[in-house]
Design a protein around this motif. Structure first.
Motif, PDB file in Angstrom:
ATOM      1  N   GLU A 118      15.157 -41.534  35.424  1.00  0.00           N
ATOM      2  CA  GLU A 118      16.533 -41.462  34.931  1.00  0.00           C
ATOM      3  C   GLU A 118      17.078 -40.045  35.012  1.00  0.00           C
ATOM      4  O   GLU A 118      18.239 -39.831  35.389  1.00  0.00           O
ATOM      5  CB  GLU A 118      16.593 -41.986  33.489  1.00  0.00           C
ATOM      6  CG  GLU A 118      16.333 -43.473  33.339  1.00  0.00           C
ATOM      7  CD  GLU A 118      14.855 -43.862  33.442  1.00  0.00           C
ATOM      8  OE1 GLU A 118      14.578 -45.053  33.585  1.00  0.00           O
ATOM      9  OE2 GLU A 118      13.991 -42.948  33.384  1.00  0.00           O
ATOM     10  N   GLU A 119      16.271 -39.059  34.659  1.00  0.00           N
ATOM     11  CA  GLU A 119      16.713 -37.664  34.744  1.00  0.00           C
ATOM     12  C   GLU A 119      16.910 -37.241  36.199  1.00  0.00           C
ATOM     13  O   GLU A 119      17.866 -36.539  36.530  1.00  0.00           O
ATOM     14  CB  GLU A 119      15.688 -36.754  34.063  1.00  0.00           C
ATOM     15  CG  GLU A 119      15.677 -36.918  32.549  1.00  0.00           C
ATOM     16  CD  GLU A 119      14.432 -36.336  31.904  1.00  0.00           C
ATOM     17  OE1 GLU A 119      14.463 -36.125  30.679  1.00  0.00           O
ATOM     18  OE2 GLU A 119      13.421 -36.111  32.609  1.00  0.00           O
ATOM     19  N   LEU A 120      16.009 -37.675  37.059  1.00  0.00           N
ATOM     20  CA  LEU A 120      16.153 -37.371  38.486  1.00  0.00           C
ATOM     21  C   LEU A 120      17.475 -37.895  39.014  1.00  0.00           C
ATOM     22  O   LEU A 120      18.209 -37.176  39.713  1.00  0.00           O
ATOM     23  CB  LEU A 120      14.991 -38.000  39.258  1.00  0.00           C
ATOM     24  CG  LEU A 120      14.981 -37.755  40.767  1.00  0.00           C
ATOM     25  CD1 LEU A 120      14.441 -36.372  41.077  1.00  0.00           C
ATOM     26  CD2 LEU A 120      14.156 -38.827  41.482  1.00  0.00           C
ATOM     27  N   GLU A 121      17.794 -39.141  38.699  1.00  0.00           N
ATOM     28  CA  GLU A 121      19.023 -39.746  39.210  1.00  0.00           C
ATOM     29  C   GLU A 121      20.267 -39.111  38.597  1.00  0.00           C
ATOM     30  O   GLU A 121      21.323 -39.058  39.228  1.00  0.00           O
ATOM     31  CB  GLU A 121      19.001 -41.247  38.953  1.00  0.00           C
ATOM     32  CG  GLU A 121      17.919 -41.961  39.785  1.00  0.00           C
ATOM     33  CD  GLU A 121      17.779 -43.422  39.458  1.00  0.00           C
ATOM     34  OE1 GLU A 121      18.256 -43.847  38.366  1.00  0.00           O
ATOM     35  OE2 GLU A 121      17.189 -44.159  40.274  1.00  0.00           O
ATOM     36  N   ARG A 122      20.130 -38.615  37.366  1.00  0.00           N
ATOM     37  CA  ARG A 122      21.267 -37.968  36.717  1.00  0.00           C
ATOM     38  C   ARG A 122      21.529 -36.577  37.273  1.00  0.00           C
ATOM     39  O   ARG A 122      22.675 -36.222  37.579  1.00  0.00           O
ATOM     40  CB  ARG A 122      21.019 -37.880  35.206  1.00  0.00           C
ATOM     41  CG  ARG A 122      22.124 -37.142  34.445  1.00  0.00           C
ATOM     42  CD  ARG A 122      21.831 -37.082  32.965  1.00  0.00           C
ATOM     43  NE  ARG A 122      22.859 -36.336  32.249  1.00  0.00           N
ATOM     44  CZ  ARG A 122      22.821 -36.078  30.935  1.00  0.00           C
ATOM     45  NH1 ARG A 122      21.810 -36.523  30.206  1.00  0.00           N
ATOM     46  NH2 ARG A 122      23.791 -35.390  30.365  1.00  0.00           N
ATOM     47  N   TYR A 123      20.478 -35.782  37.403  1.00  0.00           N
ATOM     48  CA  TYR A 123      20.662 -34.376  37.752  1.00  0.00           C
ATOM     49  C   TYR A 123      20.529 -34.091  39.249  1.00  0.00           C
ATOM     50  O   TYR A 123      21.068 -33.097  39.729  1.00  0.00           O
ATOM     51  CB  TYR A 123      19.654 -33.509  36.988  1.00  0.00           C
ATOM     52  CG  TYR A 123      19.819 -33.576  35.491  1.00  0.00           C
ATOM     53  CD1 TYR A 123      20.957 -33.082  34.870  1.00  0.00           C
ATOM     54  CD2 TYR A 123      18.838 -34.156  34.687  1.00  0.00           C
ATOM     55  CE1 TYR A 123      21.119 -33.146  33.496  1.00  0.00           C
ATOM     56  CE2 TYR A 123      18.986 -34.223  33.309  1.00  0.00           C
ATOM     57  CZ  TYR A 123      20.125 -33.719  32.720  1.00  0.00           C
ATOM     58  OH  TYR A 123      20.279 -33.792  31.355  1.00  0.00           O
ATOM     59  N   LEU A 124      19.820 -34.965  39.974  1.00  0.00           N
ATOM     60  CA  LEU A 124      19.639 -34.799  41.419  1.00  0.00           C
ATOM     61  C   LEU A 124      19.917 -36.140  42.098  1.00  0.00           C
ATOM     62  O   LEU A 124      19.009 -36.805  42.594  1.00  0.00           O
ATOM     63  CB  LEU A 124      18.210 -34.326  41.722  1.00  0.00           C
ATOM     64  CG  LEU A 124      17.784 -32.976  41.124  1.00  0.00           C
ATOM     65  CD1 LEU A 124      16.288 -32.760  41.315  1.00  0.00           C
ATOM     66  CD2 LEU A 124      18.583 -31.830  41.731  1.00  0.00           C
ATOM     67  N   ARG A 130      16.534 -33.302  46.205  1.00  0.00           N
ATOM     68  CA  ARG A 130      15.210 -33.456  45.592  1.00  0.00           C
ATOM     69  C   ARG A 130      14.086 -32.842  46.423  1.00  0.00           C
ATOM     70  O   ARG A 130      12.960 -32.746  45.956  1.00  0.00           O
ATOM     71  CB  ARG A 130      14.917 -34.950  45.390  1.00  0.00           C
ATOM     72  CG  ARG A 130      15.981 -35.673  44.596  1.00  0.00           C
ATOM     73  CD  ARG A 130      15.784 -37.179  44.671  1.00  0.00           C
ATOM     74  NE  ARG A 130      16.841 -37.888  43.956  1.00  0.00           N
ATOM     75  CZ  ARG A 130      16.984 -39.212  43.951  1.00  0.00           C
ATOM     76  NH1 ARG A 130      16.133 -39.962  44.649  1.00  0.00           N
ATOM     77  NH2 ARG A 130      17.964 -39.780  43.275  1.00  0.00           N
ATOM     78  N   LEU A 131      14.382 -32.446  47.636  1.00  0.00           N
ATOM     79  CA  LEU A 131      13.351 -31.956  48.540  1.00  0.00           C
ATOM     80  C   LEU A 131      12.828 -30.609  48.083  1.00  0.00           C
ATOM     81  O   LEU A 131      13.594 -29.731  47.703  1.00  0.00           O
ATOM     82  CB  LEU A 131      13.906 -31.853  49.965  1.00  0.00           C
ATOM     83  CG  LEU A 131      14.535 -33.129  50.535  1.00  0.00           C
ATOM     84  CD1 LEU A 131      15.058 -32.866  51.933  1.00  0.00           C
ATOM     85  CD2 LEU A 131      13.544 -34.278  50.522  1.00  0.00           C
ATOM     86  N   ALA A 132      11.516 -30.443  48.164  1.00  0.00           N
ATOM     87  CA  ALA A 132      10.917 -29.175  47.730  1.00  0.00           C
ATOM     88  C   ALA A 132       9.610 -28.947  48.470  1.00  0.00           C
ATOM     89  O   ALA A 132       8.824 -29.878  48.658  1.00  0.00           O
ATOM     90  CB  ALA A 132      10.672 -29.181  46.225  1.00  0.00           C
ATOM     91  N   PRO A 133       9.357 -27.698  48.878  1.00  0.00           N
ATOM     92  CA  PRO A 133       8.074 -27.387  49.513  1.00  0.00           C
ATOM     93  C   PRO A 133       6.992 -27.160  48.471  1.00  0.00           C
ATOM     94  O   PRO A 133       7.274 -26.923  47.294  1.00  0.00           O
ATOM     95  CB  PRO A 133       8.379 -26.086  50.261  1.00  0.00           C
ATOM     96  CG  PRO A 133       9.404 -25.408  49.390  1.00  0.00           C
ATOM     97  CD  PRO A 133      10.250 -26.525  48.816  1.00  0.00           C
ATOM     98  N   ALA A 134       5.756 -27.221  48.911  1.00  0.00           N
ATOM     99  CA  ALA A 134       4.633 -26.832  48.064  1.00  0.00           C
ATOM    100  C   ALA A 134       4.342 -25.351  48.285  1.00  0.00           C
ATOM    101  O   ALA A 134       4.548 -24.817  49.383  1.00  0.00           O
ATOM    102  CB  ALA A 134       3.400 -27.661  48.404  1.00  0.00           C
ATOM    103  N   THR A 135       3.865 -24.698  47.253  1.00  0.00           N
ATOM    104  CA  THR A 135       3.452 -23.302  47.404  1.00  0.00           C
ATOM    105  C   THR A 135       2.199 -23.240  48.279  1.00  0.00           C
ATOM    106  O   THR A 135       1.495 -24.237  48.469  1.00  0.00           O
ATOM    107  CB  THR A 135       3.139 -22.671  46.047  1.00  0.00           C
ATOM    108  OG1 THR A 135       1.999 -23.337  45.469  1.00  0.00           O
ATOM    109  CG2 THR A 135       4.329 -22.778  45.096  1.00  0.00           C
ATOM    110  N   GLU A 136       1.925 -22.044  48.790  1.00  0.00           N
ATOM    111  CA  GLU A 136       0.715 -21.858  49.590  1.00  0.00           C
ATOM    112  C   GLU A 136      -0.535 -22.146  48.756  1.00  0.00           C
ATOM    113  O   GLU A 136      -1.529 -22.669  49.257  1.00  0.00           O
ATOM    114  CB  GLU A 136       0.672 -20.441  50.151  1.00  0.00           C
ATOM    115  CG  GLU A 136       1.729 -20.162  51.205  1.00  0.00           C
ATOM    116  CD  GLU A 136       1.599 -21.086  52.409  1.00  0.00           C
ATOM    117  OE1 GLU A 136       0.456 -21.299  52.882  1.00  0.00           O
ATOM    118  OE2 GLU A 136       2.629 -21.624  52.856  1.00  0.00           O
TER     119      GLU A 136
END
Length: 198
Positions: A118-124, A130-136
């Motif tokens: 629900e928060e994902l759909e509200r804020y993003l 929503r796309l994000a890389p992973a750290t090394e």
């Protein structure tokens, strides 16, 4: 801290770019919302490879490994006492998964948490947001990233299709709650928190 929705800020530190020296580096956060005197932050990158739950048994956000990592390991390691004083302990609602009819759990109080569906759909609301890389460091700890984009899979706190499954955001930005892939524990934590905003 003085922030507005859409800002990117530095707050806390955690090993990210060099998996071999364990040196903490400033964490970048996206400001998802500002409500009165508080702001909702989401890490810009997928910080670490963390399993939703270490055992393949029925679990919820209230009982899972990811929640413990967020509120113990990460909270203690990533923030100074002064920074922790700015993080608000928040009462979270944890509803079930409407798509699959899976039960949620009781409300929890958390300083650091994974977003709910629900928060994902509200804020993003858009997949591209929503796309994000992973750290090394996360990649060195076996986090999966899609080769063409570097995007990672990151956990939500909402249940998936059954009691041993949690939902997550895919490398394309969709929500998936179908398979708990215990053989390849390669999904990541992308922490969120409410902080004091002056």
């Amino acid at each position: 801290m003085k922030v507005k929705t859409g800002d990117t800020i530095q707050f806390g530190s955690y090993p990210q770019t060099n998996p071999y020296n364990n040196v903490a580096e400033p964490i970048q956060w996206k400001v998802l919302a500002v409500e009165g005197d508080k702001a909702l932050l989401l890490s810009q990158d997928c910080i670490e490879n963390v399993r939703y739950n270490d055992e393949l048994v029925p679990s919820t956000w209230a009982t899972c490994t990811l929640r413990k990592w967020c509120n113990e390991t990460f909270l203690e390691q990533a923030f100074t006492p002064e920074e922790r004083a700015q993080i608000l302990k928040t009462t979270l609602t944890n509803p079930g998964n409407q798509q699959f009819g899976t039960n949620g759990c009781e409300d929890t109080e958390d300083c650091v948490f994974a977003l709910s569906i629900e928060e994902l759909e509200r804020y993003l609301p858009e997949k591209s947001q929503r796309l994000a890389p992973a750290t090394e460091v996360a990649k060195n700890h076996n986090a999966y990233v899609y080769p063409d984009t570097g995007n990672a899979i990151w956990w939500l706190r909402s249940p998936g299709c059954n009691a041993i499954n949690a939902s997550r955001v895919t490398v394309g930005g969709s929500v998936c709650g179908l398979i708990y892939d215990d053989a390849r524990p390669h999904r990541t934590a992308r922490p969120a928190m409410w902080v004091k905003a002056d």
